[in-house]
Design an enzyme around this catalytic site. Structure first.
Site, mmCIF file in Angstrom:
data_model
loop_
_atom_site.group_PDB
_atom_site.id
_atom_site.type_symbol
_atom_site.label_atom_id
_atom_site.label_comp_id
_atom_site.label_asym_id
_atom_site.label_seq_id
_atom_site.Cartn_x
_atom_site.Cartn_y
_atom_site.Cartn_z
ATOM 1 N N LYS A 68 0.629 12.190 -9.941
ATOM 2 C CA LYS A 68 -0.208 13.175 -9.245
ATOM 3 C C LYS A 68 0.611 14.174 -8.414
ATOM 4 O O LYS A 68 0.197 15.313 -8.228
ATOM 5 C CB LYS A 68 -1.211 12.468 -8.328
ATOM 6 C CG LYS A 68 -2.355 11.786 -9.067
ATOM 7 C CD LYS A 68 -3.377 11.267 -8.064
ATOM 8 C CE LYS A 68 -4.458 10.458 -8.713
ATOM 9 N NZ LYS A 68 -5.511 10.060 -7.794
ATOM 10 N N ASP A 105 -10.243 14.525 -6.123
ATOM 11 C CA ASP A 105 -10.431 13.294 -5.331
ATOM 12 C C ASP A 105 -11.149 13.627 -4.008
ATOM 13 O O ASP A 105 -12.072 12.931 -3.595
ATOM 14 C CB ASP A 105 -9.084 12.627 -5.033
ATOM 15 C CG ASP A 105 -8.530 11.897 -6.249
ATOM 16 O OD1 ASP A 105 -9.328 11.425 -7.076
ATOM 17 O OD2 ASP A 105 -7.294 11.797 -6.370
ATOM 18 N N GLY A 128 -6.048 4.743 7.060
ATOM 19 C CA GLY A 128 -5.110 4.802 5.939
ATOM 20 C C GLY A 128 -4.289 6.075 6.018
ATOM 21 O O GLY A 128 -4.734 7.072 6.612
ATOM 22 N N GLY A 131 -1.794 8.088 -0.325
ATOM 23 C CA GLY A 131 -2.210 9.221 -1.153
ATOM 24 C C GLY A 131 -3.695 9.516 -1.055
ATOM 25 O O GLY A 131 -4.089 10.681 -0.948
ATOM 26 N N ASN A 151 -3.694 4.157 11.078
ATOM 27 C CA ASN A 151 -2.983 3.450 10.007
ATOM 28 C C ASN A 151 -2.194 2.290 10.597
ATOM 29 O O ASN A 151 -1.792 2.316 11.760
ATOM 30 C CB ASN A 151 -2.021 4.412 9.297
ATOM 31 C CG ASN A 151 -1.526 3.856 7.985
ATOM 32 O OD1 ASN A 151 -2.323 3.380 7.172
ATOM 33 N ND2 ASN A 151 -0.224 3.890 7.755
ATOM 34 N N GLU A 155 3.952 5.213 12.138
ATOM 35 C CA GLU A 155 4.843 6.332 11.756
ATOM 36 C C GLU A 155 4.228 7.121 10.587
ATOM 37 O O GLU A 155 4.334 8.345 10.533
ATOM 38 C CB GLU A 155 6.233 5.825 11.324
ATOM 39 C CG GLU A 155 7.065 5.215 12.440
ATOM 40 C CD GLU A 155 6.643 3.786 12.802
ATOM 41 O OE1 GLU A 155 5.874 3.161 12.012
ATOM 42 O OE2 GLU A 155 7.045 3.305 13.872
ATOM 43 N N ILE A 213 -13.435 3.190 0.138
ATOM 44 C CA ILE A 213 -13.080 3.737 -1.186
ATOM 45 C C ILE A 213 -12.589 2.645 -2.136
ATOM 46 O O ILE A 213 -12.407 2.895 -3.322
ATOM 47 C CB ILE A 213 -12.084 4.917 -1.104
ATOM 48 C CG1 ILE A 213 -10.676 4.472 -0.726
ATOM 49 C CG2 ILE A 213 -12.584 5.991 -0.162
ATOM 50 C CD1 ILE A 213 -9.633 5.537 -1.072
#
Ligand code: NAP
Length: 270
Positions: A68, A105, A128, A131, A151, A155, A213
């Site tokens: 991708k 997406d 998250g 990607g 997340n 970092e 998701i």
């Protein structure tokens, strides 16, 4: 029936054997009586694969893992949101030559959410920083939502948060966040670890909408907890289906037969 005028579509990636896209798209082509076919195309060399796609006259291509991001370097134009995301999952090939790149997406995620809420002016906690989160984050901003990013590895939240220009934090600090919706864009809760959730149930009752998701299982631990907390829930199939719907519409210029595509997807997952 396949004949000399059949238009070609497919999915490139490695592997592609597990992909549900051929089932969804072929069901849609058949439902509308379109002389088109969609095939899996396992590709080990992306540059050569794209040369083949041009040479063989494919008209539309889905791009999946691991290409991708890399595909952007080999195509002719990339629409602005996909450029910001840094990933393309849909190609449109014109006259065996020019390849345009898009990302559906984020459109899939937005449409799934918009079935339950308005995004303009809303605040969304996005969990998250991989990607999928990147595509969803840019897409939410495109629709006028404020994004807060959380997340496990802070970092990575910082890297994506700075790109999005949004507030970011570690997963352990979720109690400091107030938002209208929460989206899980991590792989937590996916089979076989189906009892895991990225968010403690005690934080859930403040959200009007919770979307996961992850689509295997369809009803994740997070969605069960969210339902118990009184939230409206959206499962991962909604994004998967809607990103394919957006691809179909881009390739054909026709309104997609959404219920046919949903049924094909559900039948394939049984
Ligand atoms: P990715 O780039 O590998 O990112 C994985 C994300 O999950 C990272 O944020 C990672 O956090 C987090 N994570 C993994 N294990 C974790 C754990 N034990 N605790 C907390 N966080 C954890 O993957 P992706 O491509 O973004 O995909 C993420 C998920 O979305 C996958 O399950 C994929 O199947 C699903 N997906 C669904 C759709 C759909 O249409 N429904 C579309 C795309 C993807 P760290 O940064 O801390 O490692």
């Amino acid at each position: 029936m396949i004949n000399g005028k059949t238009r070609l579509y497919g999915i490139i990636g490695n592997p592609v054997g597990h992909s549900l896209s051929p089932i969804i798209h072929n069901a849609a082509f058949q439902a509308l009586g379109l002389n088109k076919v969609y095939v899996p195309l396992p590709v080990t060399d992306l540059k050569k694969g794209l040369t083949g796609i041009r040479a063989l006259g494919f008209h539309g291509i889905s791009v999946t893992v691991p290409y991708k991001e890399e595909v952007i370097t080999f195509i002719d134009t990339v629409e602005p949101v996909a450029q910001n995301i840094g990933a393309v999952n849909t190609l449109l090939v014109e006259n065996n030559a020019k390849i345009q790149g898009f990302n559906t997406d984020w459109i899939g995620a937005n449409r799934a959410l918009q079935e339950k809420m308005s995004l303009q002016g809303s605040r969304v906690l996005l969990v998250g920083a991989g990607g999928a989160a990147r595509a969803i984050g840019f897409g939410l901003q495109e629709a006028g939502a404020e994004v807060i990013l959380a997340n496990r590895t802070v970092e990575k939240a910082a890297t994506l948060g700075k790109k999005l220009g949004c507030r970011y934090l570690g997963l352990e600090k979720l109690d400091s966040v107030k938002a209208d919706a929460l989206i899980n864009a991590t792989s937590v809760g996916m089979e076989p670890h189906i009892e895991n959730s990225p968010v403690s149930p005690k934080f859930l009752d403040q959200f009007t909408v919770v979307m996961d998701i992850v689509y295997a299982p369809r009803k994740t631990r997070l969605l069960k907890d969210a339902q118990a907390a009184g939230c409206q829930v959206i499962d991962g199939l909604a994004m998967l289906l809607n990103q394919a719907v957006a691809q179909f519409e881009l390739w054909t210029g026709k309104k997609a037969p959404v219920s046919v595509m949903r049924k094909a997807l559900l039948d394939a997952l049984q």
